[in-house]
Design an enzyme around this catalytic site. Structure first.
Site, short mmCIF file in Angstrom:
data_model
loop_
_atom_site.label_atom_id
_atom_site.label_comp_id
_atom_site.label_asym_id
_atom_site.label_seq_id
_atom_site.Cartn_x
_atom_site.Cartn_y
_atom_site.Cartn_z
N ARG A 238 -7.75 59.67 -1.44
CA ARG A 238 -8.13 60.57 -2.54
C ARG A 238 -7.27 61.81 -2.40
O ARG A 238 -7.64 62.77 -1.78
CB ARG A 238 -9.62 60.90 -2.45
CG ARG A 238 -10.15 61.76 -3.59
CD ARG A 238 -11.66 61.95 -3.46
NE ARG A 238 -12.20 62.81 -4.48
CZ ARG A 238 -12.30 64.14 -4.37
NH1 ARG A 238 -11.87 64.75 -3.27
NH2 ARG A 238 -12.81 64.85 -5.35
N SER A 307 -17.60 55.17 -9.92
CA SER A 307 -18.63 56.19 -9.64
C SER A 307 -19.73 56.10 -10.68
O SER A 307 -19.44 56.12 -11.88
CB SER A 307 -18.04 57.60 -9.72
OG SER A 307 -16.91 57.67 -8.93
N LYS A 336 -16.11 68.29 -3.94
CA LYS A 336 -15.82 68.02 -5.36
C LYS A 336 -16.51 69.10 -6.20
O LYS A 336 -17.74 69.24 -6.14
CB LYS A 336 -16.36 66.63 -5.71
CG LYS A 336 -16.03 66.20 -7.11
CD LYS A 336 -16.46 64.75 -7.31
CE LYS A 336 -16.44 64.42 -8.78
NZ LYS A 336 -16.88 63.08 -9.05
C1 LIG Z 1 -16.77 55.81 -3.05
C2 LIG Z 1 -16.56 56.87 -4.07
N1 LIG Z 1 -17.56 57.19 -4.89
C3 LIG Z 1 -17.39 58.14 -5.83
C4 LIG Z 1 -16.19 58.81 -5.95
C5 LIG Z 1 -15.94 59.84 -6.99
O1 LIG Z 1 -15.01 59.41 -7.95
P1 LIG Z 1 -14.76 60.27 -9.28
O2 LIG Z 1 -16.08 60.44 -9.94
O3 LIG Z 1 -13.70 59.67 -10.06
O4 LIG Z 1 -14.29 61.67 -8.73
P2 LIG Z 1 -12.97 61.97 -7.89
O5 LIG Z 1 -13.15 61.40 -6.52
O6 LIG Z 1 -11.83 61.31 -8.59
O7 LIG Z 1 -12.86 63.42 -7.88
C6 LIG Z 1 -15.19 58.46 -5.05
N2 LIG Z 1 -13.99 59.05 -5.09
N3 LIG Z 1 -15.39 57.50 -4.13
C1 LIG Z 2 -15.51 62.50 -4.12
C2 LIG Z 2 -16.94 62.67 -4.37
N1 LIG Z 2 -17.59 62.02 -5.36
C3 LIG Z 2 -18.87 62.33 -5.43
C4 LIG Z 2 -19.81 61.80 -6.43
O1 LIG Z 2 -20.93 62.26 -6.47
O2 LIG Z 2 -19.40 60.92 -7.15
S1 LIG Z 2 -19.30 63.46 -4.26
C5 LIG Z 2 -17.74 63.50 -3.66
C6 LIG Z 2 -17.33 64.33 -2.52
C7 LIG Z 2 -17.74 63.75 -1.22
O3 LIG Z 2 -17.25 64.54 -0.22
P1 LIG Z 2 -18.09 64.98 1.03
O4 LIG Z 2 -18.35 63.77 1.82
O5 LIG Z 2 -17.20 65.96 1.73
O6 LIG Z 2 -19.34 65.64 0.50
#
Ligand SMILES: Cc1ncc(COP(=O)(O)OP(=O)(O)O)c(N)n1
Ligand SMILES: Cc1nc(C(=O)O)sc1CCOP(=O)(O)O
Ligand SMILES: [Mg+2]
Length: 414
Positions: A238, A307, A336
């Site tokens: 990512r 997601s 995020k």
């Molecule tokens: C395993 C997993 N779950 C959710 C996310 C979030 O994806 P998305 O909503 O497209 O947001 P970004 O990661 O692109 O900012 C994820 N990356 N991985």
């Molecule tokens: C990339 C991402 N997606 C989310 C969702 O809710 O779909 S939360 C998230 C960030 C996860 O990072 P951390 O483990 O540092 O909290």
């Protein structure tokens, strides 16, 4: 393969009765491996009946020589003369395939349309996997013409396609013959190396973050290595701030490491990078490319994660052909921006409705991973974590510790 004069005549008769949009004649007589596939008795009927009906004829060097009474063809100049002489027999276009030229020369095909000559040069791909090269060239020309392409452009596409397939298939070892097959759908090599998606892969899902790697002075590749050493069961790159070229190089390097360890590598958001690197799949969100489009681009074998914050999202992901869903934010996160927190209850609602396996995400680490896994819904397969692994000094140690916590939670659940 038209092995007798009678069959050539029957075919020509049928073509007169049922005309075709474009007639591509591959005058199969001698294979690339040197096998005789039709005797000299058919030459007259080829010259007198079939070739004059053809929109294009695609002989290899041996076949072109046979059609012209055995003249030796050893140079590109010879091929040009042969193309012209065969054109005089009647076909509208001639493509002389020079794959059998001496190995020291490029692979050159000569195309003649009655007015102009075109030479298609490509570097010679040294491989025993050439079985069906000529058939592939002719069939691709036919397929392109059927799609409505002009002749020259059909020939160009066919030449490029054969080159791409030969290059892709060059090291595949299949079968016991002296010539191996071409892998037309570019599938066999990756299938050998990649195993199918297993929902248990979602157990400890490590998601990298370019800002965190930069902060701790490590490369993406080092971050991935450390997470795998610590026991991560799937990796997602990512990398929101990395330039495309650097992202692609990193993805290729990470893929090598992941393949050695049997750990799937997914790319966040960037289907182009996933395709170019041959990564195992992608993870996409609700505002990214729709999953059904991603599936059409990536094909049936790649892993697609989506997601989902609601049961409706989960239902759509299933319809669209996703393999798993990521659901969160389970807890608030700084990783995020503006991410909606759905809590454990929201996660449970999504899991219960989902027909796909689920990985939980958002604010998950050592202190709360057990609470997540203890929800006890069967399709919740693991946790996806960014900062608790990568915003730390030692990625390997943190991954290892989280793995222990997760393993404990499965013991308690039993
Ligand atoms: C395993 C997993 N779950 C959710 C996310 C979030 O994806 P998305 O909503 O497209 O947001 P970004 O990661 O692109 O900012 C994820 N990356 N991985
Ligand atoms: C990339 C991402 N997606 C989310 C969702 O809710 O779909 S939360 C998230 C960030 C996860 O990072 P951390 O483990 O540092 O909290
Ligand atoms: Mg996204």
């Amino acid at each position: 393969m038209l092995p007798s004069t009678g069959i050539v005549k029957t075919l020509c008769q049928s073509l007169k009765e049922f005309p075709v949009q474009a007639l591509v004649v591959d005058p199969v007589m001698v294979s690339t491996s040197g096998h005789t596939l039709a005797g000299p008795s058919i030459l007259d009927s080829f010259r007198e009946e079939l070739l004059p009906m053809a929109d294009i004829v695609t002989p290899n060097l041996k076949e072109a020589s046979a059609l012209l009474g055995g003249v030796p063809l050893e140079t590109i100049a010879d091929m040009r003369s042969a193309a012209k002489a065969i054109h005089d027999i009647g076909p509208r276009n001639v493509l002389v395939n020079g794959g059998d030229l001496p190995a020291s020369l490029d692979a050159v095909d000569v195309f003649y349309d009655g007015n102009d000559f075109y030479e298609f040069h490509s570097s010679r791909i040294m491989t025993p996997n050439t079985h069906g090269t000529g058939c592939t060239l002719a069939s691709t020309v036919a397929a392109e013409l059927a799609k409505g392409s002009q002749m020259l452009s059909a020939v160009k596409v066919a030449k490029r396609y054969v080159e791409a397939v030969l290059s892709y298939s060059k090291n595949i070892a299949i079968g016991g013959g002296c010539q191996g097959p071409m892998d037309h759908l570019l599938k066999l090599k990756s299938n050998v190396e990649r195993r199918p998606f297993d929902p248990c892969d979602l157990f400890l899902y490590a998601v990298t973050d370019s800002r965190m790697n930069k902060k701790w002075g490590r490369s993406i590749v080092d971050a991935v290595k450390a997470a795998i050493e610590g026991g991560a069961s799937i990796i997602q790159l990512r990398e929101k701030e990395v330039e495309t070229g650097d992202f692609l190089e990193a993805a290729k390097a990470c893929l090598k490491i992941c393949r050695v360890h049997g750990v799937p590598l997914l790319i966040n958001d960037r289907i182009d990078v996933a395709l170019a690197s041959d990564a195992d799949g992608v993870h996409i969100g609700q505002s990214d490319m729709p999953a059904h489009v991603a599936r059409a681009l990536l094909g049936p074998d790649k892993i697609i994660g989506v997601s989902c914050k609601t049961p409706e999202h989960a239902q759509q992901a299933w319809i669209d052909g996703a393999d798993y869903i990521g659901s969160g934010g389970v807890y608030p996160t700084n990783t995020k921006e503006n991410n909606k927190t759905i809590g454990l209850d929201g996660l449970k609602t999504v899991c219960v409705s989902s027909k796909l396996p689920v990985v939980a995400i958002g604010g998950i680490g050592m202190s709360n991973a057990q609470a997540v896994m203890r929800l006890g819904v069967p399709n919740l397969k693991g946790v996806a974590v960014v900062s608790a692994l990568f915003d730390r000094e030692c990625v390997m140690t943190e991954t290892r510790k989280l793995l222990e916590v997760l393993k404990e939670s499965t013991k308690i659940a039993k």
